[in-house]
Design a protein around this motif. Sequence first.
Motif, mmCIF file in Angstrom:
data_model
loop_
_atom_site.group_PDB
_atom_site.id
_atom_site.type_symbol
_atom_site.label_atom_id
_atom_site.label_comp_id
_atom_site.label_asym_id
_atom_site.label_seq_id
_atom_site.Cartn_x
_atom_site.Cartn_y
_atom_site.Cartn_z
ATOM 1 N N GLU A 61 13.581 -43.539 -8.587
ATOM 2 C CA GLU A 61 12.851 -42.834 -7.533
ATOM 3 C C GLU A 61 11.789 -43.692 -6.845
ATOM 4 O OE1 GLU A 61 11.630 -39.223 -9.484
ATOM 5 O OE2 GLU A 61 13.548 -38.236 -9.017
ATOM 6 N N SER A 80 15.640 -42.146 -2.422
ATOM 7 C CA SER A 80 15.454 -40.705 -2.232
ATOM 8 C C SER A 80 16.797 -40.003 -2.006
ATOM 9 C CB SER A 80 14.502 -40.426 -1.066
ATOM 10 O OG SER A 80 15.062 -40.871 0.143
ATOM 11 N N ASP A 81 17.893 -40.744 -2.033
ATOM 12 C CA ASP A 81 19.251 -40.219 -1.871
ATOM 13 C C ASP A 81 19.728 -39.663 -3.216
ATOM 14 O OD1 ASP A 81 21.998 -39.822 -1.554
ATOM 15 O OD2 ASP A 81 22.421 -41.867 -0.894
ATOM 16 N N TYR A 134 23.360 -49.502 2.484
ATOM 17 C CA TYR A 134 22.172 -48.672 2.261
ATOM 18 C C TYR A 134 21.497 -48.395 3.593
ATOM 19 C CZ TYR A 134 22.534 -50.361 -2.564
ATOM 20 O OH TYR A 134 22.968 -50.678 -3.818
ATOM 21 N N GLU A 156 14.658 -46.083 5.108
ATOM 22 C CA GLU A 156 13.579 -45.524 5.925
ATOM 23 C C GLU A 156 12.310 -45.524 5.093
ATOM 24 O OE1 GLU A 156 14.609 -41.671 7.445
ATOM 25 O OE2 GLU A 156 16.399 -42.429 8.458
ATOM 26 N N MET A 193 12.482 -46.841 1.474
ATOM 27 C CA MET A 193 13.244 -46.027 0.523
ATOM 28 C C MET A 193 14.702 -46.005 0.960
ATOM 29 S SD MET A 193 11.297 -44.746 -1.903
ATOM 30 C CE MET A 193 12.070 -43.288 -2.555
ATOM 31 N N VAL A 242 17.623 -43.937 1.698
ATOM 32 C CA VAL A 242 17.760 -42.517 2.025
ATOM 33 C C VAL A 242 19.221 -42.077 2.099
ATOM 34 C CG1 VAL A 242 15.533 -42.394 3.210
ATOM 35 C CG2 VAL A 242 17.605 -42.929 4.524
ATOM 36 N N ASN A 243 20.128 -43.049 2.180
ATOM 37 C CA ASN A 243 21.541 -42.730 2.264
ATOM 38 C C ASN A 243 22.318 -43.977 1.869
ATOM 39 O OD1 ASN A 243 23.856 -41.275 2.752
ATOM 40 N ND2 ASN A 243 23.643 -41.256 4.975
#
Length: 130
Positions: free
Chosen positions: A29, A33-34, A97, A100, A103, A105-106
């Motif tokens: 973490e 954040s994904d 990856y 954002e 982090m 995020v996806n």
Amino acid sequence: MDQQRKNKEFIINYYNAVSGTSKPRELLEKYISDPELIGHIEFFEKAFPCYKLFIDEITAEGNRVIIRARNVATHLGYLGEIPPTGKDVDFPFVVCYEIENSMIVNHWMIADQLTLMEQIGVVPANEAAH
């Protein structure tokens, strides 16, 4: 420093932090954040504890970083229904990856699952392919 370079350095730092060590949720973490990626890592960590990641190539464009890499590990836990074999694996994967605010995020990933299954002995190795 431009954003693409910062994003590449962020991913390199992330790989250095998680490669070859346990991957508790608190560590993940810090970088991710994904929730799908966290779940994937936790699943794989159970089957291949402390797996190592080796970056072969890294490219950045906009807020995306694409990695061509290898996963090196020993099969010590269940991989779904497949019991531990104790066999070593070394298989390639590619992951993109989306970053954002420092982090992940996806993500989008494709791994050479056939090579993985051959190496743990679930699928016979194709002699002609090697």
